[in-house]
Design a protein around this motif. Structure first.
Motif, PDB file in Angstrom:
ATOM      1  N   CYS A 280       0.838  -1.195   0.000  1.00  0.00           N
ATOM      2  CA  CYS A 280       0.000   0.000   0.000  1.00  0.00           C
ATOM      3  C   CYS A 280       0.875   1.248   0.000  1.00  0.00           C
ATOM      4  N   TYR A 281       0.464   2.237  -0.780  1.00  0.00           N
ATOM      5  CA  TYR A 281       1.146   3.531  -0.714  1.00  0.00           C
ATOM      6  C   TYR A 281       0.154   4.601  -1.132  1.00  0.00           C
ATOM      7  N   ARG A 282      -0.305   5.388  -0.170  1.00  0.00           N
ATOM      8  CA  ARG A 282      -1.383   6.325  -0.410  1.00  0.00           C
ATOM      9  C   ARG A 282      -0.893   7.680  -0.907  1.00  0.00           C
ATOM     10  N   SER A 283       0.000   8.329  -0.204  1.00  0.00           N
ATOM     11  CA  SER A 283       0.431   9.699  -0.499  1.00  0.00           C
ATOM     12  C   SER A 283      -0.800  10.567  -0.692  1.00  0.00           C
ATOM     13  N   ASN A 284      -0.850  11.387  -1.794  1.00  0.00           N
ATOM     14  CA  ASN A 284      -2.031  12.236  -1.960  1.00  0.00           C
ATOM     15  C   ASN A 284      -3.205  11.503  -2.612  1.00  0.00           C
ATOM     16  N   GLY A 285      -2.939  10.303  -3.131  1.00  0.00           N
ATOM     17  CA  GLY A 285      -4.015   9.455  -3.604  1.00  0.00           C
ATOM     18  C   GLY A 285      -4.672   9.868  -4.911  1.00  0.00           C
ATOM     19  N   SER A 286      -4.107  10.790  -5.663  1.00  0.00           N
ATOM     20  CA  SER A 286      -4.783  11.253  -6.868  1.00  0.00           C
ATOM     21  C   SER A 286      -4.403  10.404  -8.081  1.00  0.00           C
ATOM     22  N   LYS A 287      -5.339  10.308  -9.007  1.00  0.00           N
ATOM     23  CA  LYS A 287      -5.091   9.570 -10.236  1.00  0.00           C
ATOM     24  C   LYS A 287      -4.028  10.259 -11.079  1.00  0.00           C
ATOM     25  N   MET A 288      -4.028  11.603 -11.068  1.00  0.00           N
ATOM     26  CA  MET A 288      -3.025  12.354 -11.806  1.00  0.00           C
ATOM     27  C   MET A 288      -1.623  12.064 -11.271  1.00  0.00           C
ATOM     28  N   ALA A 289      -1.489  12.006  -9.935  1.00  0.00           N
ATOM     29  CA  ALA A 289      -0.190  11.697  -9.335  1.00  0.00           C
ATOM     30  C   ALA A 289       0.273  10.303  -9.754  1.00  0.00           C
ATOM     31  N   TYR A 290      -0.669   9.361  -9.854  1.00  0.00           N
ATOM     32  CA  TYR A 290      -0.350   7.992 -10.277  1.00  0.00           C
ATOM     33  C   TYR A 290       0.209   7.999 -11.701  1.00  0.00           C
ATOM     34  N   LYS A 291      -0.441   8.759 -12.603  1.00  0.00           N
ATOM     35  CA  LYS A 291       0.020   8.819 -13.987  1.00  0.00           C
ATOM     36  C   LYS A 291       1.401   9.459 -14.075  1.00  0.00           C
ATOM     37  N   ILE A 292       1.612  10.515 -13.288  1.00  0.00           N
ATOM     38  CA  ILE A 292       2.921  11.176 -13.276  1.00  0.00           C
ATOM     39  C   ILE A 292       3.990  10.223 -12.763  1.00  0.00           C
ATOM     40  N   MET A 293       3.672   9.501 -11.669  1.00  0.00           N
ATOM     41  CA  MET A 293       4.623   8.553 -11.098  1.00  0.00           C
ATOM     42  C   MET A 293       5.001   7.486 -12.117  1.00  0.00           C
ATOM     43  N   LYS A 294       4.009   6.970 -12.852  1.00  0.00           N
ATOM     44  CA  LYS A 294       4.281   5.939 -13.847  1.00  0.00           C
ATOM     45  C   LYS A 294       5.216   6.441 -14.949  1.00  0.00           C
ATOM     46  N   ARG A 295       5.111   7.737 -15.270  1.00  0.00           N
ATOM     47  CA  ARG A 295       5.989   8.304 -16.290  1.00  0.00           C
ATOM     48  C   ARG A 295       7.406   8.519 -15.758  1.00  0.00           C
ATOM     49  N   ILE A 296       7.500   8.889 -14.489  1.00  0.00           N
ATOM     50  CA  ILE A 296       8.806   9.178 -13.887  1.00  0.00           C
ATOM     51  C   ILE A 296       9.593   7.907 -13.614  1.00  0.00           C
ATOM     52  N   LEU A 297       8.900   6.867 -13.132  1.00  0.00           N
ATOM     53  CA  LEU A 297       9.594   5.637 -12.756  1.00  0.00           C
ATOM     54  C   LEU A 297      10.249   4.984 -13.964  1.00  0.00           C
ATOM     55  N   LYS A 298      11.437   4.448 -13.746  1.00  0.00           N
ATOM     56  CA  LYS A 298      12.180   3.779 -14.810  1.00  0.00           C
ATOM     57  C   LYS A 298      11.974   2.266 -14.793  1.00  0.00           C
ATOM     58  N   VAL A 299      11.158   1.775 -13.864  1.00  0.00           N
ATOM     59  CA  VAL A 299      10.983   0.341 -13.676  1.00  0.00           C
ATOM     60  C   VAL A 299       9.496  -0.001 -13.700  1.00  0.00           C
ATOM     61  N   PRO A 300       9.160  -1.264 -14.009  1.00  0.00           N
ATOM     62  CA  PRO A 300       7.745  -1.630 -14.138  1.00  0.00           C
ATOM     63  C   PRO A 300       7.027  -1.812 -12.809  1.00  0.00           C
ATOM     64  N   PHE A 301       7.777  -1.968 -11.713  1.00  0.00           N
ATOM     65  CA  PHE A 301       7.177  -2.191 -10.403  1.00  0.00           C
ATOM     66  C   PHE A 301       7.783  -1.246  -9.379  1.00  0.00           C
ATOM     67  N   VAL A 302       7.109  -1.136  -8.244  1.00  0.00           N
ATOM     68  CA  VAL A 302       7.582  -0.298  -7.144  1.00  0.00           C
ATOM     69  C   VAL A 302       8.153  -1.135  -6.018  1.00  0.00           C
ATOM     70  N   THR A 303       7.568  -2.285  -5.748  1.00  0.00           N
ATOM     71  CA  THR A 303       7.974  -3.081  -4.587  1.00  0.00           C
ATOM     72  C   THR A 303       9.154  -3.986  -4.912  1.00  0.00           C
ATOM     73  N   LEU A 304       9.969  -4.226  -3.901  1.00  0.00           N
ATOM     74  CA  LEU A 304      11.195  -5.003  -4.104  1.00  0.00           C
ATOM     75  C   LEU A 304      10.942  -6.447  -4.530  1.00  0.00           C
ATOM     76  N   PRO A 305      10.002  -7.183  -3.919  1.00  0.00           N
ATOM     77  CA  PRO A 305       9.787  -8.559  -4.386  1.00  0.00           C
ATOM     78  C   PRO A 305       9.460  -8.632  -5.880  1.00  0.00           C
TER      79      PRO A 305
END
Length: 373
Positions: A280-305
């Motif tokens: 789980c990771y809530r932060s501000n919880g906005s859909k726009m933030a999710y889309k921005i995060m997906k563009r910024i991240l260089k990897v397909p997943f967030v969690t280590l496993p």
């Protein structure tokens, strides 16, 4: 030799403490000037120059509110590196702070070693240029990091194994019995659901309320919070009256049917313990933030496993997807013997296999540091 070691948060304190123990075995005359927590303090036998409680700030607003403390700590760190007789600077993750200190060490001609790479493969990849310029050698704890640094940046790093594997195994081998643990915390009435809302106040504020709402839909389970080092009970009481257990996170995970875990090192610990989880990771919880995060991240997943296995083993409920309804949909099948639960346990075994290396990570790193010095 005299080592300056800097860890800025709870997980770094644990990893650094084990590295310090390994260095003392290889170098009986080792002395330490350090920034860290109580685990490093126990190994060194004296107080840190700066404590992680005054260093672990997350997010722009939190950093802004604590600029004074950050500046004081930086001044102290620069002074420690410039101290008499320093033989090496060893950095543990925490890049925004540590790379500034590395610059001072480099100017002073002091060897700089990085144990546990910043997650530059996920975001802020520009930091690799600083790392290549300032760090004499990097020790990584995920096998995919070797190819990342080599293929993308022509920088050779050393995979030393993952310290969480031995840390978890040692903790499980020495933990309280189930009966003693449940009795000590008055938790005998129902099966347990572990809640790990993070190690920083900001993470707890964002995630605990959602986790609590999910747990309220499972009255047949006793939800228990894993208290983070340095976070007082009063912080948790702002959001919930659920029981809080300190200094027993791995034990709580081991005796819980499933868990809700804020993304971070704890997701790997839950996997190594073998407890099914939803990240789980809530932060501000906005859909726009999710889309921005997906563009910024260089990897397909967030969690280590998931990153280690290179596939989804655990569900990642991030930002606007981090709601009681959506988390519940992924959690409920994990509470009984289902295909979803069995698939996750099988995935955990793959993660363990990929993290294996001869010896243990701190011993391997300590030996190489001494050889290079």
């Amino acid at each position: 030799m005299k080592y300056v070691i800097i860890a800025g948060e709870a997980s770094g304190d644990l990893h650094a403490a084990h590295l310090m123990e390994a260095l003392k075995v290889k170098d009986p005359d080792a002395t330490f000037v350090f920034f860290g927590g109580d685990k490093m303090k126990r190994v060194a036998g004296h107080d840190p120059v700066g404590h992680i409680n005054d260093m672990a700030f997350m997010g722009f607003s939190e950093v802004l509110r604590h600029l004074g403390a950050i500046r004081r700590n930086l001044k102290l760190a620069h002074g420690a590196v410039r101290g008499v007789g320093v033989d090496a600077l060893i950095l543990i993750d925490y890049p925004s702070f540590n790379l500034k200190v590395a610059r001072t060490a480099k100017k002073a001609g002091i060897p700089v070693f990085y144990y546990i790479s910043p997650k530059v493969w996920a975001w802020k990849e520009y930091r690799v240029k600083q790392i290549k310029r300032l760090v004499d050698h990097m020790y990584v704890i995920f096998p995919f990091e070797v190819s990342y640094y080599r293929s993308r940046h022509e920088y050779e790093v050393t995979f030393v194994g993952n310290p969480s594997v031995s840390e978890v195994d040692n903790a499980l081998a020495n933990m309280q019995s189930r009966e003693d643990f449940l009795s000590a915390h008055t938790l005998r009435d129902r099966p347990l659901l572990a809640l790990l809302p993070g190690s920083r106040v900001g993470e707890i504020r964002n995630n605990l309320s959602v986790m609590t709402q999910v747990s309220e839909r499972l009255p047949q389970y006793r939800a228990v919070i894993a208290g983070a080092p340095g976070v007082s009970l009063d912080v948790y009481r702002r959001f919930t009256d659920l029981p809080v257990v300190y200094d027993s996170t791995l034990t709580l995970l081991a005796y819980s049917r499933a868990s809700l875990v804020t993304s971070g090192t704890a997701t790997l610990e839950a996997a190594l313990v073998g407890t099914p989880q939803v990240a789980c990771y809530r932060s501000n919880g906005s859909k726009m933030a999710y889309k921005i995060m997906k563009r910024i991240l260089k990897v397909p997943f967030v969690t280590l496993p998931n990153l280690i296995a290179d596939k989804e083993i655990i569900p990642e409920m991030l930002l606007h997807r981090c709601t009681p309804d959506l988390i519940g949909e992924r959690l409920f099948p994990l509470l009984s013997d289902t295909p979803e639960r069995r698939a996750m346990i099988k995935g955990y075994a793959e993660v363990r296999e990929r993290l294996s290396a001869p010896g243990d990570a701190p011993t391997n790193a300590a030996a190489d540091i001494l050889a290079r010095l």
